[in-house]
Motif scaffolding. Sequence first.
Motif, PDB file in Angstrom:
ATOM      1  N   HIS A   1      31.740   7.963  -0.739  1.00  0.00           N
ATOM      2  CA  HIS A   1      30.834   8.652   0.178  1.00  0.00           C
ATOM      3  C   HIS A   1      29.388   8.283  -0.157  1.00  0.00           C
ATOM      4  O   HIS A   1      28.506   9.141  -0.171  1.00  0.00           O
ATOM      5  N   GLY A   2      29.165   7.014  -0.401  1.00  0.00           N
ATOM      6  CA  GLY A   2      27.819   6.551  -0.721  1.00  0.00           C
ATOM      7  C   GLY A   2      26.823   6.803   0.395  1.00  0.00           C
ATOM      8  O   GLY A   2      25.655   7.120   0.138  1.00  0.00           O
ATOM      9  N   THR A   3      27.267   6.668   1.637  1.00  0.00           N
ATOM     10  CA  THR A   3      26.379   6.935   2.763  1.00  0.00           C
ATOM     11  C   THR A   3      25.921   8.391   2.750  1.00  0.00           C
ATOM     12  O   THR A   3      24.752   8.694   3.006  1.00  0.00           O
ATOM     13  N   GLU A   4      26.812   9.314   2.427  1.00  0.00           N
ATOM     14  CA  GLU A   4      26.446  10.727   2.369  1.00  0.00           C
ATOM     15  C   GLU A   4      25.521  11.007   1.186  1.00  0.00           C
ATOM     16  O   GLU A   4      24.663  11.892   1.264  1.00  0.00           O
ATOM     17  N   ASN A   5      25.691  10.278   0.092  1.00  0.00           N
ATOM     18  CA  ASN A   5      24.735  10.380  -1.010  1.00  0.00           C
ATOM     19  C   ASN A   5      23.315  10.095  -0.530  1.00  0.00           C
ATOM     20  O   ASN A   5      22.374  10.846  -0.801  1.00  0.00           O
ATOM     21  N   VAL A   6      23.166   8.973   0.180  1.00  0.00           N
ATOM     22  CA  VAL A   6      21.852   8.574   0.693  1.00  0.00           C
ATOM     23  C   VAL A   6      21.312   9.624   1.647  1.00  0.00           C
ATOM     24  O   VAL A   6      20.134  10.007   1.605  1.00  0.00           O
ATOM     25  N   GLN A   7      22.159  10.111   2.527  1.00  0.00           N
ATOM     26  CA  GLN A   7      21.716  11.085   3.522  1.00  0.00           C
ATOM     27  C   GLN A   7      21.388  12.435   2.892  1.00  0.00           C
ATOM     28  O   GLN A   7      20.495  13.139   3.377  1.00  0.00           O
ATOM     29  N   MET A   8      22.067  12.782   1.806  1.00  0.00           N
ATOM     30  CA  MET A   8      21.746  14.044   1.135  1.00  0.00           C
ATOM     31  C   MET A   8      20.361  13.966   0.499  1.00  0.00           C
ATOM     32  O   MET A   8      19.617  14.966   0.501  1.00  0.00           O
ATOM     33  N   LEU A   9      19.989  12.815  -0.036  1.00  0.00           N
ATOM     34  CA  LEU A   9      18.626  12.657  -0.558  1.00  0.00           C
ATOM     35  C   LEU A   9      17.610  12.777   0.576  1.00  0.00           C
ATOM     36  O   LEU A   9      16.552  13.408   0.411  1.00  0.00           O
ATOM     37  N   CYS A  10      17.926  12.200   1.728  1.00  0.00           N
ATOM     38  CA  CYS A  10      17.038  12.365   2.890  1.00  0.00           C
ATOM     39  C   CYS A  10      16.904  13.842   3.254  1.00  0.00           C
ATOM     40  O   CYS A  10      15.796  14.314   3.551  1.00  0.00           O
ATOM     41  N   ASN A  11      18.010  14.574   3.252  1.00  0.00           N
ATOM     42  CA  ASN A  11      17.956  16.010   3.550  1.00  0.00           C
ATOM     43  C   ASN A  11      16.981  16.723   2.628  1.00  0.00           C
ATOM     44  O   ASN A  11      16.174  17.559   3.065  1.00  0.00           O
ATOM     45  N   LEU A  12      17.078  16.418   1.345  1.00  0.00           N
ATOM     46  CA  LEU A  12      16.229  17.064   0.351  1.00  0.00           C
ATOM     47  C   LEU A  12      14.759  16.772   0.621  1.00  0.00           C
ATOM     48  O   LEU A  12      13.903  17.666   0.542  1.00  0.00           O
TER      49      LEU A  12
ATOM     50  N   GLY B   1       9.180  18.024   4.267  1.00  0.00           N
ATOM     51  CA  GLY B   1       8.335  17.092   5.009  1.00  0.00           C
ATOM     52  C   GLY B   1       7.927  15.867   4.220  1.00  0.00           C
ATOM     53  O   GLY B   1       6.847  15.305   4.470  1.00  0.00           O
ATOM     54  N   ASN B   2       8.769  15.427   3.299  1.00  0.00           N
ATOM     55  CA  ASN B   2       8.396  14.322   2.420  1.00  0.00           C
ATOM     56  C   ASN B   2       8.858  12.961   2.917  1.00  0.00           C
ATOM     57  O   ASN B   2       9.291  12.103   2.136  1.00  0.00           O
ATOM     58  N   VAL B   3       8.741  12.748   4.206  1.00  0.00           N
ATOM     59  CA  VAL B   3       8.938  11.428   4.797  1.00  0.00           C
ATOM     60  C   VAL B   3       7.821  11.209   5.811  1.00  0.00           C
ATOM     61  O   VAL B   3       7.530  12.097   6.621  1.00  0.00           O
ATOM     62  N   GLY B   4       7.190  10.057   5.742  1.00  0.00           N
ATOM     63  CA  GLY B   4       6.175   9.727   6.725  1.00  0.00           C
ATOM     64  C   GLY B   4       4.805  10.288   6.423  1.00  0.00           C
ATOM     65  O   GLY B   4       4.033  10.574   7.347  1.00  0.00           O
ATOM     66  N   LYS B   5       4.471  10.441   5.148  1.00  0.00           N
ATOM     67  CA  LYS B   5       3.112  10.838   4.786  1.00  0.00           C
ATOM     68  C   LYS B   5       2.745  10.140   3.485  1.00  0.00           C
ATOM     69  O   LYS B   5       3.637   9.722   2.724  1.00  0.00           O
ATOM     70  N   PRO B   6       1.456   9.981   3.185  1.00  0.00           N
ATOM     71  CA  PRO B   6       1.043   9.261   1.974  1.00  0.00           C
ATOM     72  C   PRO B   6       1.635   9.877   0.707  1.00  0.00           C
ATOM     73  O   PRO B   6       1.687  11.095   0.557  1.00  0.00           O
TER      74      PRO B   6
ATOM     75  N   ALA C   1      14.323  12.994  13.123  1.00  0.00           N
ATOM     76  CA  ALA C   1      14.953  12.821  11.821  1.00  0.00           C
ATOM     77  C   ALA C   1      16.058  13.859  11.715  1.00  0.00           C
ATOM     78  O   ALA C   1      15.864  15.014  12.103  1.00  0.00           O
ATOM     79  N   ASN C   2      17.207  13.463  11.196  1.00  0.00           N
ATOM     80  CA  ASN C   2      18.381  14.319  11.268  1.00  0.00           C
ATOM     81  C   ASN C   2      18.865  14.770   9.892  1.00  0.00           C
ATOM     82  O   ASN C   2      19.064  13.947   8.991  1.00  0.00           O
ATOM     83  N   PHE C   3      19.051  16.085   9.756  1.00  0.00           N
ATOM     84  CA  PHE C   3      19.769  16.607   8.599  1.00  0.00           C
ATOM     85  C   PHE C   3      21.255  16.296   8.822  1.00  0.00           C
ATOM     86  O   PHE C   3      21.824  16.664   9.841  1.00  0.00           O
ATOM     87  N   LYS C   4      21.851  15.595   7.869  1.00  0.00           N
ATOM     88  CA  LYS C   4      23.256  15.201   7.967  1.00  0.00           C
ATOM     89  C   LYS C   4      24.063  15.943   6.910  1.00  0.00           C
ATOM     90  O   LYS C   4      23.771  15.859   5.715  1.00  0.00           O
TER      91      LYS C   4
END
Length: 766
Positions: free
Chosen positions: A381-392, A397-402, A631-634
């Motif tokens: 479930h490596g894809t879900e690992n990556v997506q869980m970090l995105c969720n966090l 709001g820690n995507v798309g800002k300096p 952006a999607n919470f998965k």
Amino acid sequence: MEPAVTDHVEIKKYNHPTGGWGSLKSLIRNARDQGLLLSDIWSTLLKQNKADGYMCVSCSWAKPAKPRPFEFCENGAKATMWEQTRKRCEPSFFAAHSLTELLDWPDHDLEEQGRLTEPMRYNSTTDKYEPVAWPDAFGDIGAQLRRLEPNSVVFYTSGRASLEASFMYQLFARIYGSSNLPDSSNMCHESTSVGLPESIGSPVGTVQLEDFAKADMMFFFGHNTGVTAPRLLHPIEDARQRGVPIITFNPLRERGLVRFKNPQNPVEMLSPGPGTKMSSDFFQVRAGGDIAAMTGIAKAVLALDDAARERGANRVLDTAFIAEHTAGFVEFEAYLRATDWESIVRRSGISRADLEHVAEIYSLANAVIGNYGMGLTQHRHGTENVQMLCNLLLMRGNVGKPGAGVSPLRGHSNVQGQRTVGISEKPELVPLDKFQEFYGFEPPREKGLDTVETCEGVIDGRVHGFVGLGGNFVRAVPETGLVEKAWRNLDLHVEVATKLNRSHLIPGKVTYLLPCLSRLEKDVQASGPQWLSIEDSTACIHGSFGSRPKPSEHLLSEPSIVAELAKATVAGKSSVPWDDWVADYSRIRDEIERCFPAHFKDFNKRFLTPGGFHRDIKASKRVWQTPNKKANFKLPTTLEADPDIDISGKNVLTLTTVRSNDQFNTTVYGYRDRLRGIIGTRMVLLMNEEDIRRMGLSEGQEVDLETHADDGVERRVRGLRVTPYSIPIGNCAGYYPELNPLVPLWHRAHKAHVPAAKSVPVRLIS
């Protein structure tokens, strides 16, 4: 194959920092071994990762606009020295050794023979390679390819080929009629390429080099930075000296993210101290327990937000960002509230108090970078690992800002870039209509084979031909035993390479070994000396100029070899002017810009700019190229990254494969894994001391390791030395690629097909 050991084996705890005098001594030893100690290699290294020099042939870490005097690391310098060795693997070597004999040589000893100097063809009668003229080689390869069905031929690419060579190579394959364009991404970060588009609409990360100076917190998940991207240690050190928290999760307590002494800082080198403490907190998560750990952090963040709301204080969640930019948070919140702490702690191996501690630090930070490596991607479930970090990250709001964003730390030097210019088995990712319009051919539209599917095709006989642009495919892939056995049934096997490796020793019915220039070497074509271009892991495009002399007058550049293969195979089937492109690589870059205008505007004008130019990554601007434009919470489907493995049997452990600091991918520079204190051998099994006692073993005892699976296939590696190490109970670790035979082809990421090499069920046989 002989075991990877030497006469002198020494194993002891290593408590020194990464870098420091140990790093300098290692470089001197390596230069001496390659006959370069008193050579001009040191002046060459001064041009490594500089605007007027060459991009490192090792990792893909970013190349700064204002470089340090020495913009190279220990492993990058080793890669340069290894490739610029004075040793030569000439026809006389092959005349003296059969391929059957060479198959018993260790990986290190094969590449240690030096640079290949002439094109070679395999003679099955003598079982030896013999020299062949370039025109004869190209003519015969072209004839062999024309006899084969295009969809039965695989065109593989390692991560080192330039953008120019990669673009030409994928065009050649498609004109020929094959969509089979797997690459080394399939074996490492394909979970990123599949997971991130669903979460944020981008297949690559959003972080640039300058963000590291603006971050006020960083996560690291599953990455051995001191070995796989050592130059990243410099911005981490700078961050730590600013007081920035670095929170690390990894099964092994790797030295690079523990302590670092900067070899480029004379004051630090001469001081008696232990160097900079790199991780403010280091948690040894159980292999495959990252989803659980991140769920725990997110659950604790939600609890902190609940408490803040009750007090009437500022919210911990970035509610404005979530409302404007995301979808799926309601479902994600319900998932967090429903997941119990007992399950989180049991699977992650980390206490609730520790995860709540991390959440509190995270809740106080305004700009956070989430870095990760193959410790997240190489799971079922490596894809879900990556997506869980995105969720966090999305929670605050820690995507798309300096100073914030998701940061996948890629491996090989241009593994990300070759995807950008069309190396992909997935037709929807490639501008096929433009290829058809611009070059007058009908490209195949069906999905091609990825790396794992290629292995399956070799085993079941669907794959009849293999052309490799760099790499060590057979040694790098899982299920090594079955793949090697079936490989000899191929009708055609062609390898473009700089040095000899194990894949070259397993011939098909017709086999060629074609030597090429390195990007460190001067590439002179009809219009003069040529520049190449490379994309780093932060999606910046850079120029690379080689100045070293050619190791042999017989070597051709990768673009030249691709062009000659194309002319011999698909002449008259397109309007591609192969000779014109090879004469002047700027014409290739013009074509890349024409086919990929969004990312390569003014390519030839911008790629020599110090620091390169950044691709147009929309997610870094909070423009989400997802179907719902959000952006999607998965939601993860399980806390288990590898839920279908059974480790309940006697003497059964979960294996994670690792690299030494004396290797890069399958290239083994030597037998000194200094940072783990393992000298003279690679045949070790790192185990928790409790597991050693529980299984009745003793330190130094030799054991065999088998895959714990009942599928009728025997997978065994013999003669591993039991070695106590700091690793979670129930886990063990050993070196890649030696333990690749234990990874079944079916043990792969569900969506991305990445081999799940970081969590393999194995049983010990003493």
